[in-house]
Design a protein around this motif. Structure first.
Motif, PDB file in Angstrom:
ATOM      1  N   TYR A  44      69.623  35.231 -27.385  1.00  0.00           N
ATOM      2  CA  TYR A  44      70.756  35.335 -28.670  1.00  0.00           C
ATOM      3  C   TYR A  44      70.358  33.965 -29.362  1.00  0.00           C
ATOM      4  CZ  TYR A  44      73.157  38.727 -25.645  1.00  0.00           C
ATOM      5  OH  TYR A  44      73.574  39.796 -24.900  1.00  0.00           O
ATOM      6  N   ALA A  45      70.109  32.808 -28.838  1.00  0.00           N
ATOM      7  CA  ALA A  45      69.901  31.655 -29.626  1.00  0.00           C
ATOM      8  C   ALA A  45      68.488  31.879 -30.631  1.00  0.00           C
ATOM      9  CB  ALA A  45      69.776  30.375 -28.704  1.00  0.00           C
ATOM     10  N   GLU A  46      67.731  32.351 -29.923  1.00  0.00           N
ATOM     11  CA  GLU A  46      66.517  32.686 -30.663  1.00  0.00           C
ATOM     12  C   GLU A  46      66.800  33.827 -31.876  1.00  0.00           C
ATOM     13  OE1 GLU A  46      63.584  31.140 -30.473  1.00  0.00           O
ATOM     14  OE2 GLU A  46      64.408  30.082 -28.985  1.00  0.00           O
ATOM     15  N   LEU A  47      67.464  34.685 -31.516  1.00  0.00           N
ATOM     16  CA  LEU A  47      67.760  35.842 -32.614  1.00  0.00           C
ATOM     17  C   LEU A  47      68.801  35.173 -33.721  1.00  0.00           C
ATOM     18  CD1 LEU A  47      68.849  38.867 -30.125  1.00  0.00           C
ATOM     19  CD2 LEU A  47      66.956  38.827 -31.764  1.00  0.00           C
ATOM     20  N   SER A  48      69.625  34.087 -33.535  1.00  0.00           N
ATOM     21  CA  SER A  48      70.571  33.780 -34.338  1.00  0.00           C
ATOM     22  C   SER A  48      69.343  32.752 -35.363  1.00  0.00           C
ATOM     23  CB  SER A  48      71.583  32.710 -33.818  1.00  0.00           C
ATOM     24  OG  SER A  48      72.283  32.082 -34.807  1.00  0.00           O
ATOM     25  N   LYS A  49      68.444  31.937 -34.687  1.00  0.00           N
ATOM     26  CA  LYS A  49      67.774  31.135 -35.287  1.00  0.00           C
ATOM     27  C   LYS A  49      66.793  31.883 -36.441  1.00  0.00           C
ATOM     28  CE  LYS A  49      65.831  28.021 -32.786  1.00  0.00           C
ATOM     29  NZ  LYS A  49      65.074  27.511 -31.748  1.00  0.00           N
ATOM     30  N   ALA A  50      66.282  33.201 -35.871  1.00  0.00           N
ATOM     31  CA  ALA A  50      65.501  33.843 -36.708  1.00  0.00           C
ATOM     32  C   ALA A  50      66.234  34.640 -37.760  1.00  0.00           C
ATOM     33  CB  ALA A  50      64.751  35.081 -35.841  1.00  0.00           C
ATOM     34  N   GLY A  51      67.575  34.532 -37.922  1.00  0.00           N
ATOM     35  CA  GLY A  51      68.223  35.214 -38.705  1.00  0.00           C
ATOM     36  C   GLY A  51      68.436  36.848 -38.848  1.00  0.00           C
ATOM     37  N   ILE A  52      68.286  37.503 -37.370  1.00  0.00           N
ATOM     38  CA  ILE A  52      68.453  38.735 -37.199  1.00  0.00           C
ATOM     39  C   ILE A  52      69.748  39.288 -37.422  1.00  0.00           C
ATOM     40  CG2 ILE A  52      67.980  40.801 -35.665  1.00  0.00           C
ATOM     41  CD1 ILE A  52      65.196  39.173 -36.810  1.00  0.00           C
ATOM     42  N   THR A  53      69.730  40.373 -37.990  1.00  0.00           N
ATOM     43  CA  THR A  53      71.250  41.002 -38.425  1.00  0.00           C
ATOM     44  C   THR A  53      71.128  42.519 -37.995  1.00  0.00           C
ATOM     45  OG1 THR A  53      70.664  41.981 -40.656  1.00  0.00           O
ATOM     46  CG2 THR A  53      71.156  39.510 -40.704  1.00  0.00           C
ATOM     47  N   ALA A  54      72.387  42.989 -38.179  1.00  0.00           N
ATOM     48  CA  ALA A  54      72.663  44.255 -37.729  1.00  0.00           C
ATOM     49  C   ALA A  54      71.627  45.503 -38.287  1.00  0.00           C
ATOM     50  CB  ALA A  54      73.790  44.946 -37.767  1.00  0.00           C
ATOM     51  N   GLU A  55      70.996  45.056 -39.519  1.00  0.00           N
ATOM     52  CA  GLU A  55      70.166  46.002 -40.318  1.00  0.00           C
ATOM     53  C   GLU A  55      68.627  45.600 -40.021  1.00  0.00           C
ATOM     54  OE1 GLU A  55      71.342  45.289 -44.454  1.00  0.00           O
ATOM     55  OE2 GLU A  55      73.234  46.239 -44.116  1.00  0.00           O
ATOM     56  N   ASP A  56      68.325  44.663 -39.018  1.00  0.00           N
ATOM     57  CA  ASP A  56      66.966  44.381 -38.821  1.00  0.00           C
ATOM     58  C   ASP A  56      66.602  44.862 -37.383  1.00  0.00           C
ATOM     59  OD1 ASP A  56      66.660  42.577 -40.962  1.00  0.00           O
ATOM     60  OD2 ASP A  56      67.747  40.957 -39.856  1.00  0.00           O
ATOM     61  N   LEU A  57      65.164  44.524 -37.091  1.00  0.00           N
ATOM     62  CA  LEU A  57      64.762  45.268 -36.091  1.00  0.00           C
ATOM     63  C   LEU A  57      64.310  44.471 -34.962  1.00  0.00           C
ATOM     64  CD1 LEU A  57      63.674  48.433 -35.145  1.00  0.00           C
ATOM     65  CD2 LEU A  57      61.174  47.558 -36.178  1.00  0.00           C
ATOM     66  N   ILE A  58      64.646  44.920 -33.657  1.00  0.00           N
ATOM     67  CA  ILE A  58      64.142  44.209 -32.302  1.00  0.00           C
ATOM     68  C   ILE A  58      63.126  45.073 -31.513  1.00  0.00           C
ATOM     69  CG2 ILE A  58      64.666  43.340 -30.256  1.00  0.00           C
ATOM     70  CD1 ILE A  58      67.377  42.721 -31.146  1.00  0.00           C
ATOM     71  N   VAL A  59      61.859  44.641 -31.468  1.00  0.00           N
ATOM     72  CA  VAL A  59      60.869  45.114 -31.064  1.00  0.00           C
ATOM     73  C   VAL A  59      60.518  44.636 -29.565  1.00  0.00           C
ATOM     74  CG1 VAL A  59      58.427  46.036 -31.269  1.00  0.00           C
ATOM     75  CG2 VAL A  59      60.133  45.704 -33.297  1.00  0.00           C
ATOM     76  N   GLY A  60      60.175  45.481 -28.451  1.00  0.00           N
ATOM     77  CA  GLY A  60      59.923  44.943 -27.095  1.00  0.00           C
ATOM     78  C   GLY A  60      58.509  45.538 -26.995  1.00  0.00           C
ATOM     79  N   VAL A  61      57.405  44.571 -26.477  1.00  0.00           N
ATOM     80  CA  VAL A  61      56.286  44.997 -26.276  1.00  0.00           C
ATOM     81  C   VAL A  61      55.494  44.524 -25.068  1.00  0.00           C
ATOM     82  CG1 VAL A  61      53.773  44.815 -27.067  1.00  0.00           C
ATOM     83  CG2 VAL A  61      55.691  44.403 -28.764  1.00  0.00           C
ATOM     84  N   GLY A  62      55.425  45.556 -23.886  1.00  0.00           N
ATOM     85  CA  GLY A  62      54.972  45.059 -22.542  1.00  0.00           C
ATOM     86  C   GLY A  62      55.666  46.183 -21.700  1.00  0.00           C
ATOM     87  N   GLY A  63      55.796  45.539 -20.468  1.00  0.00           N
ATOM     88  CA  GLY A  63      56.115  46.502 -19.428  1.00  0.00           C
ATOM     89  C   GLY A  63      57.509  46.646 -19.447  1.00  0.00           C
ATOM     90  N   ASP A  64      58.181  47.099 -18.283  1.00  0.00           N
ATOM     91  CA  ASP A  64      59.551  47.334 -18.150  1.00  0.00           C
ATOM     92  C   ASP A  64      60.443  46.360 -18.349  1.00  0.00           C
ATOM     93  OD1 ASP A  64      61.843  49.361 -17.182  1.00  0.00           O
ATOM     94  OD2 ASP A  64      61.789  47.813 -15.764  1.00  0.00           O
ATOM     95  N   GLU A  65      60.061  45.285 -17.828  1.00  0.00           N
ATOM     96  CA  GLU A  65      60.966  43.827 -17.729  1.00  0.00           C
ATOM     97  C   GLU A  65      61.309  43.460 -19.295  1.00  0.00           C
ATOM     98  OE1 GLU A  65      58.090  43.691 -14.212  1.00  0.00           O
ATOM     99  OE2 GLU A  65      57.792  44.069 -16.312  1.00  0.00           O
TER     100      GLU A  65
END
Length: 363
Positions: free
Chosen positions: A88-109
């Protein structure tokens, strides 16, 4: 091979799944439609993932018009609740809003962590997942692994993923030590779907063993459909079908020592034991039990040897179930296509536990 498009419809929302060999080569095209207007993307990976895969995703996002921030977390702590708080702290720092995109790359974790973060940040952010393991490809669109807090893994939400991209070239030639969990999940999915689906699993496994691209693609597609149907079921008991084998697997892990045995072996043992319980508890066919045994063996998942007292095993089973429920019920198959939470008579449980543990004692 042509990249398949599979739309998983959950009613009010859907997940766009792209699967096939070489799917990563078309990532930019897939990402361009993940949100209305590309702006910022937050890429989350773990330290056990090949950096080349993360870079491929980053470049595809840039080509699609996103400004990209990449963050890496330790795989050992990715499912700790503190990891979500840190994001959450990193997302805030990156300026991510509800109109942006979060991408997970890797295994199930990391797929689970990205899925959870996307649902809870700004009331919900679009999420795209690029799973790199077979088990993550099978379950990331329908189920996240719970985050761990004091006392156990309790924190989870149903995934709401916009896009999942599965490049089967990443898993097609992997050894059973890497694909075993995916294979076990596949068997459970086929058993939960229908008689016709279950009866066709043998031929599918032969194709996978022969490294047929079509067979692996068909198997993943079928497993996704089966898990979707479980998730959409109107019956609360039917929605627990994905628990098949897992309660016993966690009980065995608690008894034998967490991390002492790969989870795919424990899950396979859980499925074998619970299928045998179902013979008396649900009139499950003995022939289907043997078919399950054969399928797991054909996929390279052999039996596990261990020495365990029945009383300790049964106590661990009860503790695991009561950790998340008020009644002792297991997800048992009645016949292919029907897996439901079922109560087990004390005598049946003890008799099968003794027989099962006796068969697993080292010679």
């Amino acid at each position: 091979m042509t990249i398949r498009r599979k739309l998983l419809s959950f009613g009010s929302r859907s997940t766009d799944v792209r699967l096939g060999f070489g799917a990563l080569d078309e990532l930019s095209k897939f990402f361009s439609g993940a949100v209305g207007k590309p702006s910022r993307a937050y890429v989350l990976s773990t330290d056990d993932i090949d950096a080349a895969h993360v870079e491929t995703v980053r470049r595809a996002l840039v080509d699609a018009g996103f400004g990209v921030v990449v963050r890496c977390v330790a795989v050992s702590g990715a499912l700790e609740a503190e990891s979500a708080l840190a994001q959450y702290a990193e997302l805030s720092k990156a300026g991510i809003t509800a109109e942006d995109l979060i991408v997970g790359v890797g295994g199930d974790e990391v797929c689970s962590l990205a899925s959870y973060a996307s649902r809870t940040w700004c009331g919900g952010v679009s999420c795209a997942l690029v799973p790199t393991t077979l088990d993550a490809m099978i379950r990331c669109s329908t189920q996240m692994t719970p985050l761990v807090v004091s006392g156990g893994p309790f924190v989870s939400l149903e995934p709401e993923v916009s896009l999942v991209v599965c490049d089967l070239a990443l898993v097609s030639d992997r050894p059973v030590e890497e694909n075993g969990l995916g294979y076990a999940l596949m068997c459970g999915a086929y058993l939960s779907e229908s008689r016709a689906c279950w009866d066709g699993l043998g031929a599918t496994i032969q194709g996978i063993a022969a490294q047929s691209e079509i067979s692996l693609s068909d198997a993943l597609s079928t497993a996704l459909t089966a898990r979707l149907n479980v998730a959409k079921s109107v019956s609360p008991s039917a929605r627990r079908a994905l628990l098949f084998g897992h309660t016993t697997a966690h009980a065995l892990s608690a008894c034998l020592g967490e991390g002492e045995h790969p989870y795919y072996l424990l899950l396979a043992e859980g499925m074998r034991f619970e299928a045998r319980l179902a013979i008396d508890a649900c009139d499950f066919s003995v022939d289907e039990v043997f078919a399950l045994d054969d399928h797991l063996e054909d996929l390279g998942i052999g039996e596990l040897s261990f020495d365990l007292e029945p009383d300790a095993f049964i106590e661990a089973l009860r503790a695991e179930r009561f950790r998340v429920a008020n009644r002792f019920q297991l997800a048992l198959p009645k016949y292919p296509g029907i897996i439901r939470l079922s109560s087990i008579d004390e005598e049946i449980l003890e008799r099968h536990a003794r027989a099962f543990l006796s068969s697993r004692k080292p010679e």
